[in-house]
Design a protein around this motif. Structure first.
Motif: not given
Ligand code: UFG
Length: 332
Positions: A197-205, A267-273, A276-277, A321-326
C-alpha cells in the motif's frame, strides 16, 4: 458482572484492536505495555500501566490493584527475519517474559490466560494441506520456535496447576479498525500489505517480492490473511470459553485463527492494484530467510469450540480498511 482483563502488549497492533472489542463486549481492559513497539495513543479506552513483563512486583501490584480476572498476552517480538539475526533477544522477550508473567499470575492467584501464538509454529509441513492444530509443531525460524516453546511451557503449567489457557495461532493479521481509529503502525514496516500500500501511495519507489521460486502456483509464498478486528473478536470468544470451564482443572488448547483460504504474494499485489486503482513497480529479490512457502489454516476448531468465524476477512476488505487507515486525515 463486568470483568477486568489485563491486556499485556495492548498498545500494539492486534492488542489495541482487542482493547476496543473488550470494551464493546462489556469487559474492562487494563493495558500493561512497555511501549517498545506499541503506542500510548493506540490505547483508546481503559486504564494504562507502563511496565516491563520482567518486573514481577509491578505486575502483581497491577493485578491486585485492578482486581484483574484474566490475562490476554500479546507482548512479543514478531519479525521472523529479525529473529534469525538476534535469537537471544527473541528468547528473552518472548519466552523469559512469559515465564515472568506466569509466575506473577500464580502469585496473584490468577489462572486464565489467552496467549498470542502464531501460524509460524507450523513451519514447512510435508504436505500443502490446511494446517490443523493436531500437526506436530515444526517452526523454521527462531521467532516460531519461541512461540512453540511458550506453547510447550503453557501445556506443562496447565498439566500441573489450574491454569486454563488457549494459544491462539494467528495467521497473517491485516486490515484496520473500520472507522480508521486504529491500524498497523510497525516501525520499520516489514509486512506485506502495508508495504504494498505504501508503494501504491507513492511513498516507496518499488515493491520487492522476496523470492518467486517457491513450490507454489505462481512461485511466491502463500499466506492466509485475517482481519485484525476478526482476530480481536477471537480473543473475546477465547476468554469466554475459559470462563465457561471448571475452576479446578488445568486446560491448554491451541486454536487457529485463520480463514482457510490462501493468497500468494502476487495475488495480494493484484488486489492492492484493484482496491487503490494505482499501478506501481514490482521487482523480485532473493528469498527472505525463515519464510515457509505456504501457511493456510484449518479453521474448524475455532468454529466448533469458540463459535468464531471471520466476518471482515475477505482480502479486499482487509486491503480496503488498511488503505482507508493509511489515508486517514492527520490528527488535529
Ligand atoms: N514479502 C515480500 N516482500 C516484502 C515483505 C513481505 O515478498 O517486502 C512476503 C514475505 O516473504 C511473505 C509474505 O510476503 O511471503 C508475508 O510476509 P509478512 O512479513 O507480511 O508476514 P509473515 O508471513 O512473514 O509473518 C506474519 C507475522 C508473523 C506470523 C505470520 C503467520 O509477522 O508474526 O505472519 O503467518 F507468525
Amino acid at each position: 458482572m463486568t470483568r477486568n482483563v489485563l491486556v499485556v502488549g495492548g498498545a500494539g497492533f492486534i492488542g489495541s484492536h482487542t482493547v476496543l472489542e473488550l470494551m464493546e463486549q462489556d469487559f474492562n481492559p487494563v493495558v500493561y505495555d512497555n511501549l517498545s513497539s506499541g503506542y500510548r495513543d493506540a490505547v483508546l479506552t481503559g486504564n494504562f500501566v507502563e511496565g516491563e513483563l520482567e518486573d514481577k512486583d509491578r505486575l502483581v501490584e497491577t493485578i491486585l490493584k485492578f482486581d484483574i480476572s484474566s490475562v490476554i498476552h500479546f507482548a512479543a517480538l514478531i519479525e521472523a527475519g529479525e529473529s534469525v539475526l538476534e535469537p537471544l533477544r527473541f528468547y528473552r522477550n518472548n519466552v523469559a517474559s512469559t515465564v515472568s508473567l506466569l509466575e506473577a499470575m500464580q502469585s496473584a492467584g490468577l489462572n486464565r490466560l489467552v496467549f498470542s501464538s502464531t501460524a509460524a509454529v507450523y513451519g514447512n509441513q510435508s504436505s500443502d494441506q490446511l494446517l490443523h492444530e493436531s500437526l506436530a509443531m515444526s517452526p523454521v525460524n527462531p521467532y516460531g520456535r519461541t512461540k512453540a516453546a511458550v506453547e510447550a511451557l503453557l501445556q506443562d503449567v496447565a498439566d500441573s496447576s489450574a491454569l486454563k489457557t488457549v494459544a491462539l495461532r494467528y495467521f497473517n493479521a491485516g486490515g484496520a479498525d473500520s472507522q480508521a481509529r486504529l491500524g498497523e503502525r510497525h516501525d520499520p514496516e516489514t509486512h506485506l500489505i502495508p508495504l504494498v500500500l505504501q508503494t501504491a501511495a507513492g511513498r516507496r519507489e518499488q515493491f520487492s517480492i522476496f523470492g518467486d521460486d517457491y513450490p507454489t502456483t505462481d512461485g511466491t509464498c502463500i499466506r492466509d490473511y485475517v482481519h485484525v478486528t476478526d482476530l480481536a473478536k477471537g480473543h473475546i470468544a477465547a476468554l469466554k470459553h475459559l470462563f465457561s470451564l471448571d475452576d479446578d482443572d488445568g486446560f491448554y488448547q491451541p486454536i487457529n485463527l485463520g480463514t482457510g483460504k490462501g493468497f500468494s504474494v502476487r495475488e495480494v499485489i493484484e488486489a492492492v492494484r484493484k482496491v487503490t486503482g494505482e499501478d506501481f513497480e514490482v521487482g523480485v529479490s532473493d528469498r527472505r530467510p525463515g519464510d515457509p512457502a505456504q501457511l493456510v489454516s484449518d479453521p474448524g476448531r475455532a468454529r466448533e469450540i469458540l463459535r468464531w468465524q471471520p466476518e471482515r476477512s475477505s482480502l479486499y476488505t482487509i486491503i480496503e480498511d488498511a488503505w482507508r487507515y493509511m489515508r486517514r486525515p492527520a490528527p488535529g
